[in-house]
Design an enzyme around this catalytic site. Structure first.
Site, PDB file in Angstrom:
ATOM      1  N   LYS A 183       0.859  -1.192   0.000  1.00  0.00           N
ATOM      2  CA  LYS A 183       0.000   0.000   0.000  1.00  0.00           C
ATOM      3  C   LYS A 183       0.889   1.233   0.000  1.00  0.00           C
ATOM      4  O   LYS A 183       1.945   1.237   0.662  1.00  0.00           O
ATOM      5  CB  LYS A 183      -0.882  -0.043   1.254  1.00  0.00           C
ATOM      6  CG  LYS A 183      -1.915   1.052   1.380  1.00  0.00           C
ATOM      7  CD  LYS A 183      -2.767   0.837   2.633  1.00  0.00           C
ATOM      8  CE  LYS A 183      -3.885   1.840   2.776  1.00  0.00           C
ATOM      9  NZ  LYS A 183      -4.734   1.576   3.967  1.00  0.00           N
ATOM     10  N   SER A 211      -9.664   1.344   2.796  1.00  0.00           N
ATOM     11  CA  SER A 211      -8.790   2.179   1.993  1.00  0.00           C
ATOM     12  C   SER A 211      -7.666   1.423   1.279  1.00  0.00           C
ATOM     13  O   SER A 211      -7.069   1.980   0.370  1.00  0.00           O
ATOM     14  CB  SER A 211      -8.154   3.251   2.889  1.00  0.00           C
ATOM     15  OG  SER A 211      -7.321   2.658   3.864  1.00  0.00           O
ATOM     16  N   SER A 263      -9.774  -1.147   6.982  1.00  0.00           N
ATOM     17  CA  SER A 263      -9.219  -0.948   5.634  1.00  0.00           C
ATOM     18  C   SER A 263      -8.490  -2.134   5.030  1.00  0.00           C
ATOM     19  O   SER A 263      -8.120  -2.076   3.858  1.00  0.00           O
ATOM     20  CB  SER A 263      -8.291   0.259   5.628  1.00  0.00           C
ATOM     21  OG  SER A 263      -9.069   1.424   5.519  1.00  0.00           O
TER      22      SER A 263
HETATM   23  N1  GLN Z   1     -13.351   3.304   6.446  1.00  0.00           N
HETATM   24  C1  GLN Z   1     -12.646   3.688   7.627  1.00  0.00           C
HETATM   25  C2  GLN Z   1     -12.315   5.152   7.547  1.00  0.00           C
HETATM   26  O1  GLN Z   1     -12.639   5.756   6.593  1.00  0.00           O
HETATM   27  C3  GLN Z   1     -11.434   2.841   7.834  1.00  0.00           C
HETATM   28  C4  GLN Z   1     -10.183   3.377   7.253  1.00  0.00           C
HETATM   29  C5  GLN Z   1      -8.968   2.559   7.576  1.00  0.00           C
HETATM   30  O2  GLN Z   1      -9.041   1.487   8.186  1.00  0.00           O
HETATM   31  N2  GLN Z   1      -7.825   3.099   7.213  1.00  0.00           N
HETATM   32  O3  GLN Z   1     -11.739   5.708   8.436  1.00  0.00           O
END
Ligand code: GLN
Length: 492
Positions: free
Chosen positions: A75, A150, A174
């Site tokens: 990532k 994400s 994410s």
């Molecule tokens: N969807 C969650 C957010 O927008 C999780 C994001 C993540 O785990 N980085 O914060």
């Protein structure tokens, strides 16, 4: 040759070399990876040179781990020496890392070959990989749909077979949510299990790095390579990297699986998702596990709690991007304040700005007690829920996400509905517990994920249950056809 296990076997049998494997992975990453929006940067020359070294090690009988010679994507929030790290943000676009983060170091020490960087939501804030300067990453099951986020680029890359595994980060889901949307395995280890040295911080009390793979066995290999104490991350746990593969016995007899009452209510997840998860649980029951009902009474508060804690920490972590030291600086500024203001205004996207504003608000004098302190108190209650539930069970099972992958753009105007979707994933981050999502069926030709949550440091049991499930079913063997027409089924 798409799974890590198949790649390992082919390399060990000398059916192909790491150079051959890495060259073809690079070619596919360059074509399909880019058109899916999953891959945002490749280090082709370095990867090929490293693959050559891996082949030499293998010839000398000096393979380093099951990952030896196999390609991987990171990532784009994990730094690699001499490579850009953008976090899919304009503000970091010019940044090139002067050092390797622990994820890159561990993978290289394990002999894996890092191909490059995978797309993500800006600073890992989002659930669709649409908040990215590179444009959205697409779901290989249906390119008009989101791959989740994400860490969407990592999930999509593994689902499309570009690499056998990838790394993501999970602050509130994410890794697990994109894994569920893309029909692959995604695991968030216990908080502190994997070093975050060189992971760009989003919310430091929640962030954790973990793997995407097709199987629990492969996840065990990756986790063994990246876990363990690292003095450079003050939250790193002292425990040594656990031996995980040896715990994959296929035996779940007598193991207690807790189904939280709050995860199976009528107005919760889509009925088709609940059905698939229930069938998954029934499969484990048929394998000898015992199903018990448990309760996580503070579930209605976890999303608000998460968005208070995560935005507060984000507003503080992102204060460092001021145009002075990292990345982008606005041109022709009038004075210092103007430089800060314009660099940040131009550099951050809309969702990141929203989070910084929310986080600054909840930390501000006069509101701190009502929001941030209250959220910390609720967080303690959430942790208590799990402590009580784990008296009665060994793992907790439920849906990973309330629905399957939805069309790209469908929720762009409604951030709150995206936030609410995180209901099943954020608790593990709030409580610091390990969680895994694995494919357990399909709905309308799209994968459904089942989430298993475990006790702190008990990744071994989570992986044992996931592996036992995969020995009995073939959901993890289903592959996208690009038009969403693949169909899954249980092994007879
Ligand atoms: N969807 C969650 C957010 O927008 C999780 C994001 C993540 O785990 N980085 O914060």
């Amino acid at each position: 040759m798409e799974t890590l296990e198949a790649q390992r076997a082919a390399l060990e049998a000398s059916e192909l070399s790491s150079v051959e494997l890495v060259s073809s992975a690079l070619a596919r990453a360059e074509s399909e990876g880019r058109s899916l929006g999953a891959v945002v940067g490749l280090r082709a020359e370095a990867a090929l040179a490293e693959a050559e070294q891996s082949d030499e090690r293998r010839r000398a009988g000096e393979t380093r781990s099951p990952l030896e010679g196999t390609p991987v994507l990171l990532k784009d929030n994990m730094v690699m020496k001499g490579e850009p790290t953008t976090c899919a943000s304009r503000i970091l676009e010019p940044f090139v890392s002067p050092y390797d983060g622990s994820a890159a170091q561990c993978l290289q020490a394990a002999g894996a070959i890092i191909l490059g960087r995978a797309n993500m939501d800006e600073f890992a804030m989002g659930a669709t990989t649409e908040n990215s300067i590179f444009g959205p990453a697409r779901n290989p099951w249906d390119p008009e749909r989101t791959c989740g986020g994400s860490s969407g680029g990592s999930a999509a890359s593994v689902a499309a077979g570009l690499t056998g595994f990838a790394l993501g980060s999970d602050t509130g889901g994410s890794i697990r949510q994109p894994a569920s949307f893309c029909g692959v395995v995604g695991m968030k280890p216990t908080y502190g299990r994997v070093s975050r040295w060189g992971l760009v911080a989003f919310a430091s009390s929640l962030d954790q790095i973990g793997p995407f793979t097709h199987t629990a066995r492969e996840a065990a290999w990756v986790l063994e390579a990246i876990s363990g104490h690292d003095p450079r991350d003050s939250t790193s746990l002292p425990e040594a990297a656990p031996a995980l593969e040896s715990s994959l016995t296929g035996d779940v007899a007598g193991l207690r699986i807790g189904l939280p009452r709050e995860y199976f209510v009528d107005d919760g997840a889509e009925p088709g998702v609940i059905d698939a998860v229930r069938r998954g649980v029934a499969e484990l029951e048929a394998a000898g596990a015992q199903v018990v009902e448990v309760t996580l009474p503070h579930t209605p508060y976890v999303v608000s709690t998460y968005y208070l804690v995560a935005t507060a920490e984000a507003s503080s972590n992102l204060a460092r991007y001021d145009g002075a030291r990292f990345g982008r600086r606005a041109d022709e500024v009038r004075d210092l304040d103007d430089m800060y203001r314009r660099s940040r205004s131009e550099g951050f996207g809309a969702e990141v700005k929203r989070r910084i504003l929310l986080g600054t608000y909840v930390l501000s004098a006069g509101y701190f007690d009502a929001y941030y302190r209250k959220a910390q108190q609720v967080r303690t209650l959430v942790r208590g829920d799990f402590e009580a539930a784990f008296e009665a069970c060994d793992v907790i099972a439920g849906p990973t996400y309330p629905e399957v992958a939805f069309p790209i753009g469908a929720k762009n105007d409604d951030p709150v509905s995206l936030y609410l979707g995180d209901i099943y994933t954020v608790s593990a981050n709030l409580a610091g517990l390990p969680g895994i999502s694995l494919p357990c069926g399909q709905l309308g030709g799209l994968p459904v994920g089942m989430q298993l949550l475990g006790k702190a440091l008990d990744e071994a049991t989570l992986l044992r249950v996931a592996d036992a499930f995969q020995r009995r079913t073939d959901h993890h063997e289903q592959r996208p056809q690009g038009d969403g027409s693949a169909h899954a089924g249980n092994k007879a």
